[in-house]
Scaffold this motif. Structure first.
Motif, mmCIF file in Angstrom:
data_model
loop_
_atom_site.group_PDB
_atom_site.id
_atom_site.type_symbol
_atom_site.label_atom_id
_atom_site.label_comp_id
_atom_site.label_asym_id
_atom_site.label_seq_id
_atom_site.Cartn_x
_atom_site.Cartn_y
_atom_site.Cartn_z
ATOM 1 N N ALA A 1 0.836 -1.196 0.000
ATOM 2 C CA ALA A 1 0.000 0.000 0.000
ATOM 3 C C ALA A 1 0.871 1.245 0.000
ATOM 4 O O ALA A 1 1.842 1.345 0.758
ATOM 5 N N ARG A 2 0.550 2.185 -0.870
ATOM 6 C CA ARG A 2 1.280 3.450 -0.950
ATOM 7 C C ARG A 2 0.321 4.576 -0.573
ATOM 8 O O ARG A 2 -0.468 5.039 -1.403
ATOM 9 N N ASN A 3 0.392 4.984 0.676
ATOM 10 C CA ASN A 3 -0.564 5.947 1.220
ATOM 11 C C ASN A 3 0.027 7.343 1.382
ATOM 12 O O ASN A 3 -0.627 8.229 1.923
ATOM 13 N N PHE A 4 1.281 7.554 0.963
ATOM 14 C CA PHE A 4 1.919 8.859 1.098
ATOM 15 C C PHE A 4 2.202 9.394 -0.311
ATOM 16 O O PHE A 4 2.957 8.794 -1.072
ATOM 17 N N HIS A 5 1.569 10.510 -0.645
ATOM 18 C CA HIS A 5 1.592 11.021 -2.009
ATOM 19 C C HIS A 5 2.232 12.409 -2.050
ATOM 20 O O HIS A 5 1.932 13.264 -1.198
ATOM 21 N N ILE A 6 3.100 12.630 -3.051
ATOM 22 C CA ILE A 6 3.685 13.950 -3.263
ATOM 23 C C ILE A 6 2.845 14.659 -4.321
ATOM 24 O O ILE A 6 2.862 14.298 -5.496
ATOM 25 N N ILE A 7 2.076 15.644 -3.898
ATOM 26 C CA ILE A 7 1.077 16.285 -4.757
ATOM 27 C C ILE A 7 1.727 17.317 -5.675
ATOM 28 O O ILE A 7 2.493 18.177 -5.235
ATOM 29 N N ALA B 1 11.904 11.870 -0.936
ATOM 30 C CA ALA B 1 11.588 12.181 -2.331
ATOM 31 C C ALA B 1 11.048 13.601 -2.483
ATOM 32 O O ALA B 1 11.320 14.287 -3.476
ATOM 33 N N LEU B 2 10.275 14.075 -1.497
ATOM 34 C CA LEU B 2 9.706 15.416 -1.542
ATOM 35 C C LEU B 2 10.808 16.475 -1.537
ATOM 36 O O LEU B 2 10.725 17.482 -2.258
ATOM 37 N N GLU B 3 11.843 16.246 -0.730
ATOM 38 C CA GLU B 3 12.951 17.202 -0.678
ATOM 39 C C GLU B 3 13.618 17.337 -2.048
ATOM 40 O O GLU B 3 13.946 18.439 -2.493
ATOM 41 N N ILE B 4 13.798 16.199 -2.709
ATOM 42 C CA ILE B 4 14.445 16.228 -4.025
ATOM 43 C C ILE B 4 13.568 16.933 -5.056
ATOM 44 O O ILE B 4 14.043 17.728 -5.867
ATOM 45 N N ILE B 5 12.268 16.633 -5.035
ATOM 46 C CA ILE B 5 11.344 17.246 -5.996
ATOM 47 C C ILE B 5 11.268 18.751 -5.784
ATOM 48 O O ILE B 5 11.222 19.530 -6.742
ATOM 49 N N LYS B 6 11.270 19.197 -4.524
ATOM 50 C CA LYS B 6 11.222 20.639 -4.262
ATOM 51 C C LYS B 6 12.472 21.343 -4.766
ATOM 52 O O LYS B 6 12.413 22.483 -5.245
ATOM 53 N N GLU B 7 13.597 20.673 -4.670
ATOM 54 C CA GLU B 7 14.857 21.285 -5.095
ATOM 55 C C GLU B 7 15.021 21.288 -6.613
ATOM 56 O O GLU B 7 15.618 22.204 -7.167
ATOM 57 N N THR B 8 14.490 20.261 -7.267
ATOM 58 C CA THR B 8 14.779 20.088 -8.702
ATOM 59 C C THR B 8 13.586 20.336 -9.628
ATOM 60 O O THR B 8 13.794 20.608 -10.816
ATOM 61 N N VAL B 9 12.355 20.207 -9.115
ATOM 62 C CA VAL B 9 11.182 20.286 -10.004
ATOM 63 C C VAL B 9 10.229 21.410 -9.620
ATOM 64 O O VAL B 9 10.003 22.345 -10.382
ATOM 65 N N SER B 10 9.646 21.302 -8.437
ATOM 66 C CA SER B 10 8.606 22.261 -8.047
ATOM 67 C C SER B 10 8.673 22.540 -6.551
ATOM 68 O O SER B 10 8.605 21.610 -5.736
ATOM 69 N N ALA C 1 4.457 11.064 -7.350
ATOM 70 C CA ALA C 1 4.680 9.658 -7.037
ATOM 71 C C ALA C 1 4.066 9.357 -5.682
ATOM 72 O O ALA C 1 3.717 10.270 -4.917
ATOM 73 N N SER C 2 3.905 8.059 -5.374
ATOM 74 C CA SER C 2 3.337 7.614 -4.105
ATOM 75 C C SER C 2 4.291 6.623 -3.457
ATOM 76 O O SER C 2 4.965 5.851 -4.142
ATOM 77 N N TYR C 3 4.326 6.622 -2.112
ATOM 78 C CA TYR C 3 5.284 5.793 -1.382
ATOM 79 C C TYR C 3 4.588 5.048 -0.241
ATOM 80 O O TYR C 3 3.539 5.470 0.260
ATOM 81 N N ALA C 4 5.230 3.959 0.174
ATOM 82 C CA ALA C 4 4.653 3.116 1.212
ATOM 83 C C ALA C 4 4.927 3.663 2.599
ATOM 84 O O ALA C 4 4.143 3.448 3.530
ATOM 85 N N THR C 5 6.050 4.351 2.767
ATOM 86 C CA THR C 5 6.402 4.871 4.095
ATOM 87 C C THR C 5 6.555 6.381 4.039
ATOM 88 O O THR C 5 6.885 6.964 3.002
ATOM 89 N N LYS C 6 6.357 6.997 5.185
ATOM 90 C CA LYS C 6 6.455 8.452 5.273
ATOM 91 C C LYS C 6 7.896 8.911 5.103
ATOM 92 O O LYS C 6 8.161 9.978 4.534
ATOM 93 N N LEU D 1 3.262 17.059 0.701
ATOM 94 C CA LEU D 1 3.032 15.663 1.054
ATOM 95 C C LEU D 1 1.604 15.458 1.575
ATOM 96 O O LEU D 1 1.137 16.182 2.444
ATOM 97 N N LEU D 2 0.938 14.459 1.001
ATOM 98 C CA LEU D 2 -0.427 14.102 1.417
ATOM 99 C C LEU D 2 -0.411 12.671 1.941
ATOM 100 O O LEU D 2 0.079 11.750 1.277
#
Length: 309
Positions: free
Chosen positions: A235-241, A292-301, A281-286, A306-307
């Protein structure tokens, strides 16, 4: 100097093995700051010239524009080597630097994936390994070659001998009719026998092909690393919106845009305001999701968030 060179080659093959492993389970594996290896499933094919049958496989290509780090390769390396996510990123960056240095002068081989080189325009050219098949559904199936089917040559029947007027006078009428009937029966028999022989040859060829397919085995000269596949879906319940949209078609357009850039994007439903949310993307653990959120904020948006559902 020899020790350093041997060590560099060993590490290069190690990174290549990680890519090789992931291609069995995913359709796209991105090497950050280098490019992505993309697969496309194709059905069974046949070469009519060599009479060879090939099983279904994953057709492999390379896209130099897919350089964004989606976390897939780094997470797998971190898990396999028992190191942190940041250490895995450092490991990848060091190896990519070595790849770029080697490409300037020679061709590099990525395990059983294929080879990379530079053309005259300094663009990366990828040549996939034709003997590799990353489609797990085709495991145990090998290419099968069959002999060509040759048609039976036409049977030429000589015409019956001609009789002169003098011989016609001496041969009784009933003998002439008997000879003509015998010739007719002979022609029919030879023609029918030729058809039967042709059908028998085709039947023997089909039996030979069937026996070869049934006895085909998948021989592995160099065993691949063991891959542990989990039967139950995690289950992947943690989503980077990436965004929330009032119109569904706008959300679908955003999803398609992210997938084209190599993200494992998805639509994660509507929020309490009725807006359709799209995730990078979605992940199983927080913990994974935060990294992954830190990387996306630095490189993409910088607006990514995190949801947890």
């Amino acid at each position: 100097m020899k020790v350093i060179l041997i060590k560099a080659i060993f590490v290069l093959m190690t990174l290549a093995n990680y890519i090789n492993d992931l291609l069995y389970r995913y359709d796209c594996v991105i090497v950050p700051n280098f490019g992505g290896f993309v697969t496309n499933k194709i059905g069974a094919t046949v070469n009519t010239t060599t009479h060879t049958f090939y099983p279904p496989k994953k057709q492999l290509t390379f896209n130099a524009y897919l350089q964004h780090n989606d976390g897939l390769l780094a997470n797998y390396i971190a898990s396999s080597k028992n190191i942190s996510f940041e250490e895995a990123i450092t490991f990848i960056n060091e190896e990519v630097a070595q790849w770029n240095e080697k490409l300037a002068t020679t061709t590099i081989t990525v395990d059983s994936v294929g080879s990379l080189s530079l053309n005259e325009a300094k663009q990366v050219v990828f040549e996939p390994n034709p003997s590799s098949n990353f489609l797990t559904e085709s495991f145990g199936l090998a290419e099968v070659s069959t002999p060509s089917v040759e048609r039976v040559k036409k049977v030429i029947v000589k015409s019956p001998p001609t009789f002169t007027e003098e011989s016609n006078k001496t041969i009784p009428l009933y003998l002439k009719r008997a000879a003509a009937a015998a010739v007719f029966v002979g022609i029919v028999y030879v023609g029918w026998n030729g058809v039967q022989n042709e059908q028998q040859v085709l039947a023997n060829q089909e039996d030979a092909v069937e026996k070869k397919i049934q006895s085909a085995t998948f021989v592995i000269d160099k065993p691949l690393p063991t891959i542990n596949l989990n039967v139950s879906k995690e289950a992947r319940n943690f989503h980077i919106i990436a965004g929330a949209f009032k119109e569904v078609h706008n959300a679908e357009n955003k999803l398609e845009e992210l997938e084209e850039k190599g993200h494992e994007a998805s639509i994660v439903g509507k929020n309490r305001l009725g807006l359709t949310q799209v995730a990078f993307a979605s992940y199983a653990t927080k913990d994974e999701a935060r990294k992954a959120l830190e990387i996306i904020k630095e490189t993409v948006s910088e607006d990514a968030w995190l949801l947890a559902k």
